[in-house]
Write a protein that holds these residues in place. Structure first.
Motif, mmCIF file in Angstrom:
data_model
loop_
_atom_site.group_PDB
_atom_site.id
_atom_site.type_symbol
_atom_site.label_atom_id
_atom_site.label_comp_id
_atom_site.label_asym_id
_atom_site.label_seq_id
_atom_site.Cartn_x
_atom_site.Cartn_y
_atom_site.Cartn_z
ATOM 1 N N PRO A 5 88.849 3.496 67.020
ATOM 2 C CA PRO A 5 89.112 3.747 68.440
ATOM 3 C C PRO A 5 89.321 2.442 69.221
ATOM 4 O O PRO A 5 88.703 1.426 68.922
ATOM 5 C CB PRO A 5 87.845 4.456 68.920
ATOM 6 N N ASP A 6 90.196 2.476 70.201
ATOM 7 C CA ASP A 6 90.486 1.327 71.068
ATOM 8 C C ASP A 6 90.957 0.110 70.283
ATOM 9 O O ASP A 6 90.689 -1.017 70.667
ATOM 10 C CB ASP A 6 89.261 0.964 71.916
ATOM 11 N N ALA A 7 91.646 0.343 69.183
ATOM 12 C CA ALA A 7 92.101 -0.769 68.354
ATOM 13 C C ALA A 7 93.205 -1.564 69.028
ATOM 14 O O ALA A 7 93.379 -2.733 68.758
ATOM 15 C CB ALA A 7 92.587 -0.269 67.000
ATOM 16 N N LEU A 42 96.654 -6.545 61.199
ATOM 17 C CA LEU A 42 95.731 -7.626 61.569
ATOM 18 C C LEU A 42 95.443 -7.698 63.059
ATOM 19 O O LEU A 42 94.295 -7.780 63.470
ATOM 20 C CB LEU A 42 96.253 -8.977 61.082
ATOM 21 N N GLY A 43 96.482 -7.677 63.892
ATOM 22 C CA GLY A 43 96.279 -7.795 65.335
ATOM 23 C C GLY A 43 95.449 -6.655 65.886
ATOM 24 O O GLY A 43 94.432 -6.850 66.544
ATOM 25 N N ALA A 44 95.839 -5.448 65.603
ATOM 26 C CA ALA A 44 95.117 -4.281 66.097
ATOM 27 C C ALA A 44 93.771 -4.162 65.408
ATOM 28 O O ALA A 44 92.775 -3.796 66.021
ATOM 29 C CB ALA A 44 95.939 -3.019 65.879
ATOM 30 N N GLY A 45 93.735 -4.467 64.131
ATOM 31 C CA GLY A 45 92.500 -4.336 63.373
ATOM 32 C C GLY A 45 91.410 -5.262 63.866
ATOM 33 O O GLY A 45 90.242 -4.881 63.915
ATOM 34 N N GLU A 50 86.233 -5.656 66.292
ATOM 35 C CA GLU A 50 85.309 -6.234 67.267
ATOM 36 C C GLU A 50 84.649 -5.125 68.089
ATOM 37 O O GLU A 50 83.443 -5.152 68.328
ATOM 38 C CB GLU A 50 86.049 -7.213 68.187
ATOM 39 N N ASN A 51 85.440 -4.139 68.509
ATOM 40 C CA ASN A 51 84.883 -3.014 69.271
ATOM 41 C C ASN A 51 83.921 -2.200 68.428
ATOM 42 O O ASN A 51 82.868 -1.766 68.912
ATOM 43 C CB ASN A 51 86.010 -2.112 69.795
ATOM 44 N N LEU A 52 84.261 -1.977 67.164
ATOM 45 C CA LEU A 52 83.403 -1.205 66.270
ATOM 46 C C LEU A 52 82.069 -1.914 66.043
ATOM 47 O O LEU A 52 81.006 -1.293 66.084
ATOM 48 C CB LEU A 52 84.119 -0.978 64.943
ATOM 49 N N ARG A 57 76.252 -2.473 67.059
ATOM 50 C CA ARG A 57 75.112 -3.270 67.549
ATOM 51 C C ARG A 57 74.426 -2.600 68.722
ATOM 52 O O ARG A 57 73.197 -2.612 68.825
ATOM 53 C CB ARG A 57 75.576 -4.673 67.936
ATOM 54 N N ALA A 58 75.201 -2.010 69.634
ATOM 55 C CA ALA A 58 74.613 -1.319 70.786
ATOM 56 C C ALA A 58 73.785 -0.116 70.312
ATOM 57 O O ALA A 58 72.707 0.158 70.851
ATOM 58 C CB ALA A 58 75.714 -0.854 71.741
ATOM 59 N N ALA A 59 74.266 0.590 69.302
ATOM 60 C CA ALA A 59 73.516 1.730 68.775
ATOM 61 C C ALA A 59 72.206 1.280 68.148
ATOM 62 O O ALA A 59 71.164 1.937 68.334
ATOM 63 C CB ALA A 59 74.366 2.471 67.739
ATOM 64 N N ILE A 60 72.204 0.163 67.476
ATOM 65 C CA ILE A 60 70.976 -0.362 66.864
ATOM 66 C C ILE A 60 69.993 -0.798 67.958
ATOM 67 O O ILE A 60 68.804 -0.510 67.883
ATOM 68 C CB ILE A 60 71.288 -1.531 65.908
#
Length: 64
Positions: A5-7, A42-45, A50-52, A57-60
């Protein structure tokens, strides 16, 4: 395969043939095509990864 999502959009790639590959050979042609597909992602990934990672990290953090 799952979309990230949001790639964002890919910024493209440099689509030149790798001179180390013999494009007359089917396996080398497949390797070249795979390289081009990796470049496209690569660009989108990177943005998507980074978003993933931030989401993970926020979930942890919210569990502790």
């Amino acid at each position: 395969m799952q979309a990230i999502p949001d790639a964002g959009a890919s910024s493209g790639g440099a689509f030149r043939a790798n001179p180390a590959l013999d494009l007359r050979d089917a396996a080398d042609r497949q390797e070249q095509a795979d390289d081009w597909l990796r470049q496209l992602g690569l660009g989108a990934g990177l943005t998507g990864m980074e978003n993933l990672v931030e989401h993970y990290r926020a979930a942890i953090r919210s569990r502790t």
